[in-house]
Design a protein around this motif. Structure first.
Motif, mmCIF file in Angstrom:
data_model
loop_
_atom_site.group_PDB
_atom_site.id
_atom_site.type_symbol
_atom_site.label_atom_id
_atom_site.label_comp_id
_atom_site.label_asym_id
_atom_site.label_seq_id
_atom_site.Cartn_x
_atom_site.Cartn_y
_atom_site.Cartn_z
ATOM 1 N N LEU A 3 -0.194 -48.188 11.779
ATOM 2 C CA LEU A 3 -1.062 -47.156 11.514
ATOM 3 C C LEU A 3 -1.296 -46.253 12.778
ATOM 4 O O LEU A 3 -1.565 -45.128 12.685
ATOM 5 C CB LEU A 3 -2.385 -47.614 10.805
ATOM 6 C CG LEU A 3 -2.049 -48.174 9.238
ATOM 7 C CD1 LEU A 3 -3.452 -48.391 8.692
ATOM 8 C CD2 LEU A 3 -1.437 -46.632 8.423
ATOM 9 N N ILE A 4 -1.512 -47.113 13.843
ATOM 10 C CA ILE A 4 -2.125 -46.374 15.031
ATOM 11 C C ILE A 4 -0.931 -46.091 16.086
ATOM 12 O O ILE A 4 -1.098 -45.363 17.130
ATOM 13 C CB ILE A 4 -2.976 -47.363 15.945
ATOM 14 C CG1 ILE A 4 -2.648 -48.339 16.480
ATOM 15 C CG2 ILE A 4 -4.277 -47.409 14.770
ATOM 16 C CD1 ILE A 4 -3.790 -49.137 17.287
ATOM 17 N N GLY A 5 0.171 -46.588 15.713
ATOM 18 C CA GLY A 5 1.595 -46.374 16.765
ATOM 19 C C GLY A 5 2.016 -47.441 17.551
ATOM 20 O O GLY A 5 2.886 -47.368 18.526
ATOM 21 N N SER A 6 1.372 -48.917 17.406
ATOM 22 C CA SER A 6 1.891 -50.015 18.137
ATOM 23 C C SER A 6 2.889 -50.679 17.423
ATOM 24 O O SER A 6 3.554 -49.997 16.146
ATOM 25 C CB SER A 6 0.837 -50.495 18.512
ATOM 26 O OG SER A 6 1.148 -51.816 19.182
ATOM 27 N N VAL A 7 3.340 -51.601 17.912
ATOM 28 C CA VAL A 7 4.505 -52.392 17.364
ATOM 29 C C VAL A 7 3.616 -53.458 16.735
ATOM 30 O O VAL A 7 2.828 -53.948 16.749
ATOM 31 C CB VAL A 7 5.523 -52.881 18.560
ATOM 32 C CG1 VAL A 7 6.029 -51.694 19.316
ATOM 33 C CG2 VAL A 7 4.982 -53.831 19.391
ATOM 34 N N PRO A 8 4.841 -54.104 15.740
ATOM 35 C CA PRO A 8 4.198 -55.311 15.016
ATOM 36 C C PRO A 8 3.766 -56.426 15.799
ATOM 37 O O PRO A 8 4.347 -56.734 16.905
ATOM 38 C CB PRO A 8 5.188 -55.614 13.959
ATOM 39 C CG PRO A 8 6.083 -54.442 13.920
ATOM 40 C CD PRO A 8 6.084 -53.765 15.247
ATOM 41 N N THR A 9 2.845 -57.299 15.317
ATOM 42 C CA THR A 9 2.209 -58.289 16.142
ATOM 43 C C THR A 9 2.611 -59.695 15.535
ATOM 44 O O THR A 9 3.022 -59.681 14.459
ATOM 45 C CB THR A 9 0.754 -58.340 16.198
ATOM 46 O OG1 THR A 9 0.200 -58.306 14.832
ATOM 47 C CG2 THR A 9 0.329 -57.215 17.215
ATOM 48 N N THR A 10 2.660 -60.792 16.347
ATOM 49 C CA THR A 10 2.893 -62.059 15.828
ATOM 50 C C THR A 10 2.104 -63.139 16.694
ATOM 51 O O THR A 10 1.860 -62.824 17.810
ATOM 52 C CB THR A 10 4.232 -62.422 15.843
ATOM 53 O OG1 THR A 10 4.587 -63.755 15.149
ATOM 54 C CG2 THR A 10 4.991 -62.406 17.082
ATOM 55 N N THR A 11 1.700 -64.336 16.173
ATOM 56 C CA THR A 11 1.229 -65.461 16.976
ATOM 57 C C THR A 11 2.332 -65.664 18.078
ATOM 58 O O THR A 11 3.366 -66.129 17.635
ATOM 59 C CB THR A 11 0.860 -66.453 16.198
ATOM 60 O OG1 THR A 11 1.822 -67.003 15.279
ATOM 61 C CG2 THR A 11 -0.477 -66.280 15.273
ATOM 62 N N TYR A 12 1.702 -65.991 19.086
ATOM 63 C CA TYR A 12 2.683 -65.994 20.324
ATOM 64 C C TYR A 12 2.814 -67.702 20.733
ATOM 65 O O TYR A 12 1.953 -68.222 21.221
ATOM 66 C CB TYR A 12 2.155 -65.418 21.577
ATOM 67 C CG TYR A 12 3.254 -64.070 21.711
ATOM 68 C CD1 TYR A 12 3.633 -63.534 20.946
ATOM 69 C CD2 TYR A 12 3.153 -63.472 23.129
ATOM 70 C CE1 TYR A 12 4.673 -62.466 21.081
ATOM 71 C CE2 TYR A 12 4.113 -62.635 23.505
ATOM 72 C CZ TYR A 12 4.690 -61.816 22.292
ATOM 73 O OH TYR A 12 5.658 -60.788 22.583
ATOM 74 N N GLY A 13 4.322 -68.003 20.920
ATOM 75 C CA GLY A 13 4.640 -69.161 21.445
ATOM 76 C C GLY A 13 4.151 -69.443 22.922
ATOM 77 O O GLY A 13 3.728 -70.629 23.184
ATOM 78 N N GLU A 14 4.024 -68.411 23.752
ATOM 79 C CA GLU A 14 3.943 -68.656 25.007
ATOM 80 C C GLU A 14 2.386 -69.298 25.240
ATOM 81 O O GLU A 14 2.111 -70.290 26.049
ATOM 82 C CB GLU A 14 3.740 -67.112 25.791
ATOM 83 C CG GLU A 14 5.296 -66.947 26.360
ATOM 84 C CD GLU A 14 5.964 -65.957 24.870
ATOM 85 O OE1 GLU A 14 6.943 -65.393 25.136
ATOM 86 O OE2 GLU A 14 5.404 -66.109 23.904
ATOM 87 N N ASN A 15 1.555 -68.729 24.504
ATOM 88 C CA ASN A 15 -0.118 -68.936 24.360
ATOM 89 C C ASN A 15 -0.201 -70.335 23.862
ATOM 90 O O ASN A 15 -0.974 -71.068 24.391
ATOM 91 C CB ASN A 15 -0.736 -67.873 23.773
ATOM 92 C CG ASN A 15 -0.465 -66.609 24.534
ATOM 93 O OD1 ASN A 15 0.122 -65.637 24.001
ATOM 94 N ND2 ASN A 15 -1.337 -66.211 25.431
ATOM 95 N N ILE A 16 0.479 -70.593 22.842
ATOM 96 C CA ILE A 16 0.620 -72.067 22.317
ATOM 97 C C ILE A 16 0.916 -73.101 23.284
ATOM 98 O O ILE A 16 0.360 -73.980 23.595
ATOM 99 C CB ILE A 16 1.559 -72.149 20.966
ATOM 100 C CG1 ILE A 16 1.076 -71.405 19.815
ATOM 101 C CG2 ILE A 16 1.359 -73.753 20.508
ATOM 102 C CD1 ILE A 16 2.106 -71.171 18.760
ATOM 103 N N GLY A 17 1.955 -72.637 24.200
ATOM 104 C CA GLY A 17 2.363 -73.541 25.391
ATOM 105 C C GLY A 17 1.246 -73.645 26.243
ATOM 106 O O GLY A 17 1.090 -74.816 26.748
ATOM 107 N N VAL A 18 0.550 -72.858 26.583
ATOM 108 C CA VAL A 18 -0.437 -72.494 27.608
ATOM 109 C C VAL A 18 -1.794 -73.789 27.172
ATOM 110 O O VAL A 18 -2.036 -74.481 27.744
ATOM 111 C CB VAL A 18 -1.328 -71.555 27.691
ATOM 112 C CG1 VAL A 18 -2.558 -71.505 28.512
ATOM 113 C CG2 VAL A 18 -0.301 -70.300 28.405
ATOM 114 N N MET A 19 -1.820 -73.731 26.023
ATOM 115 C CA MET A 19 -2.920 -74.708 25.404
ATOM 116 C C MET A 19 -2.372 -75.969 25.359
ATOM 117 O O MET A 19 -3.015 -76.976 25.625
ATOM 118 C CB MET A 19 -3.248 -74.084 23.720
ATOM 119 C CG MET A 19 -4.064 -73.116 23.410
ATOM 120 S SD MET A 19 -4.584 -72.677 21.899
ATOM 121 C CE MET A 19 -2.991 -72.321 21.235
ATOM 122 N N ALA A 20 -1.052 -76.344 25.029
ATOM 123 C CA ALA A 20 -0.551 -77.480 25.229
ATOM 124 C C ALA A 20 -0.581 -78.059 26.691
ATOM 125 O O ALA A 20 -0.964 -79.226 26.887
ATOM 126 C CB ALA A 20 0.780 -77.556 24.926
#
Length: 418
Positions: free
Chosen positions: A278-295
Motif C-alpha cells: 500500500l505504501i510502495g515497499s516490497v513484501p516482508t518475511t521473518t528473517y533467517g539471518e536474525n534467527i541465526g543471530v539469536m542462536a
C-alpha cells in the motif's frame, strides 16, 4: 553479563546493551533486505522504513511473545519481476497487497481450526530436515555474496571474508562478558575495517547522499492479471513462515505455534506485506539471518528486535547514514551469513535429536531422506509463473508424505507396527 546467560523474550535490556545488540540485528539483515529493492529498481529507503514498521507491528500483533525481524522477501522475485517488466512496479504492489490480504484470511482460518494439523503433516522426522534446508539452501548465496563463487576470486575478497568469518566464529567461542553477546557486530566492524584497508569500500555515494531524505512512497494499482501471477506465492511464504516459527521455537525454548499462536504470527507477517504494498515497499518475511543471530548470542528479547526496527526507520530518513550502511561490501555480509545460515541448519538437526526420532522405523528414515534429497537436488516444479524449489518444494513433499503415512498408520498398513 558475568556469565553468558540466556536473555529471554520478555526481558528488559539496559540501554548500554540494547543499542549495540539492536545494531547487530540491523547489520545481520541489511545485506539481504536491500538486495530485493535493488533488483526491483527502487530506492531501498522505503524498504528500510517498512521493514522497521512491519517489525514493530509484528511485535504488537504477537503481544511481544515472538522475536522476529521482518525483512524483504525473496519469494516474490520471479512473479513480481514478470509483472514489473510487463505492467510496471505499481501493479506489482497491487499483487503484494492481494497476497498479504489472502494471508490474513488464512491466519483467520488457522485461528478457527487450530494448528494441530502441523504435527500430522510435518512430524519431527519431516520438520527437522525442512528447517535444516532453510539454512542449507541459503549457504550458496552466502558464498556468492562473499565473492567465493566468482570465476576469478579476488584476494581482497578472501581476506575480508576470512577476517569477518574468523572473528564471528572464534568470537562466539572465546569472547566473555559483554563481548560475548555482540560477536556478530564485532565481526561486521572487523570485516569493514579490513575491507577499507583492502581498498574495496567506495564512499562516493555517501558524499553525494543528502543528510535527510524522505522515502519514496508509492500507491498500488490493481490488475486481475498481475494479481493472478503473484498470488500463488502465498504457498511459498506460508511454508517459509511455518519453518521459521518452528526453528525460532526451538532456539528460544518455547512453542510459538501455540503461544502467541501461528494465527498471530502469520497474520502479523502478511499484514506487514499488505501494508508494504500500500505504501510502495516490497513484501516482508521473518528473517533467517536474525534467527541465526539469536542462536549465536542467546539473546531473544523482543526489545532488542524492536530497537533494530527503530534504527531501520531512522536510517530510512537519514540519507548519509543509509548510504554509509550500503557501503558494507559483499565479503562482510557473506562472512556473517556463512555462520548464521549454518546455525539455522544445525537447528534443524537439533529438532531430530531433541525429538528422539527413531530411524529404526521405515517411515521416519524414508521421510527424512526424501525431503533432504528433494531440497538439495535443485528440482523445480512450475505452476504457471510460480515455481517451487528448494526448501519450499521439500516442505510440500514432506507434508504430502506426512499425511499419507498418517493415513497408512490409521488403517494399520505400515510394517513399523509389526
Amino acid at each position: 553479563m558475568e556469565s553468558r546467560r540466556i536473555i529471554q523474550v520478555e526481558e528488559k535490556v539496559p540501554f548500554k546493551l540494547l543499542f549495540p545488540l539492536s545494531v547487530q540485528h540491523m547489520f545481520a539483515m541489511f545485506g539481504a533486505t536491500v538486495l530485493v529493492p535493488f533488483l526491483f529498481g527502487i530506492n531501498p529507503a522505503i524498504v528500510l522504513f517498512m521493514n522497521g514498521l512491519g517489525t514493530l507491528l509484528f511485535i504488537l500483533i504477537t503481544k511481544g511473545k515472538a522475536p522476529a525481524y521482518l525483512g524483504s522477501s525473496f519469494a516474490f522475485l520471479a512473479p513480481a519481476g514478470i509483472v514489473i517488466s510487463e505492467m510496471g512496479y505499481q501493479y506489482a504492489l497491487g499483487g503484494f497487497v492481494a497476497v498479504g490480504f489472502l494471508g490474513c484470511i488464512l491466519a483467520g482460518v488457522i485461528y478457527k481450526f487450530g494448528s494441530d494439523w502441523i504435527d500430522v503433516v510435518l512430524p519431527p522426522a519431516a520438520m527437522g530436515p525442512v528447517v535444516a534446508l532453510i539454512g542449507l539452501e541459503l549457504s550458496g548465496s552466502a558464498a556468492s555474496n562473499a565473492g567465493m563463487l566468482d570465476e576469478n576470486i579476488s584476494s581482497q575478497n578472501v581476506i575480508v571474508f576470512l577476517v569477518t568469518l574468523g572473528v564471528a566464529v572464534f568470537g562466539s567461542v572465546v569472547f566473555r562478558k559483554f563481548l560475548s553477546v555482540i560477536p556478530i557486530l564485532i565481526a561486521v566492524i572487523a570485516g569493514y575495517v579490513a575491507a577499507i584497508c583492502c581498498g574495496i569500500v567506495d564512499f562516493t555515494e555517501v558524499a553525494a547522499a543528502p543528510i535527510l531524505a524522505l522515502p519514496n512512497f508509492q500507491t498500488p494499482k490493481f490488475s486481475a492479471q498481475a494479481i493472478l501471477i503473484i498470488l500463488p506465492v502465498i504457498l511459498v511464504i506460508t511454508s517459509e513462515h511455518i519453518g521459521h516459527q518452528v526453528v525460532t521455537s526451538k532456539i528460544v525454548g518455547r512453542d510459538l505455534l501455540k503461544d502467541p499462536g501461528l494465527h498471530r504470527t502469520l497474520f502479523g507477517d502478511n499484514f506487514s506485506t499488505m501494508l508494504s504494498g500500500l505504501i510502495g515497499s516490497v513484501p516482508t518475511t521473518t528473517y533467517g539471518e536474525n534467527i541465526g543471530v539469536m542462536a549465536v548470542t542467546r539473546v531473544y528479547s523482543v526489545r532488542v528486535i524492536g530497537g533494530a526496527a527503530v534504527l531501520s526507520i531512522i536510517c530510512s530518513f537519514v540519507g548519509k547514514l543509509s548510504a554509509l550502511i550500503q557501503t558494507i561490501p559483499g565479503p562482510v555480509i557473506g562472512g556473517i551469513s556463512f555462520l548464521l545460515y549454518g546455525m539455522i541448519g544445525a537447528s534443524g538437526i537439533r529438532i531430530l535429536v531433541d525429538s528422539q526420532v527413531d530411524y529404526g522405523k521405515s517411515k521416519n528414515l524414508i521421510m527424512t531422506s526424501v525431503i533432504f534429497v528433494t531440497g538439495l537436488s535443485g528440482i523445480t516444479v512450475k505452476f504457471g509463473n510460480i515455481q517451487l524449489t528448494g526448501m519450499v518444494l521439500a516442505c510440500v513433499v514432506g507434508m504430502l508424505l506426512g499425511l499419507i503415512f498418517y493415513l497408512l498408520e490409521k488403517f494399520h498398513l505400515t510394517n513399523d507396527q509389526e
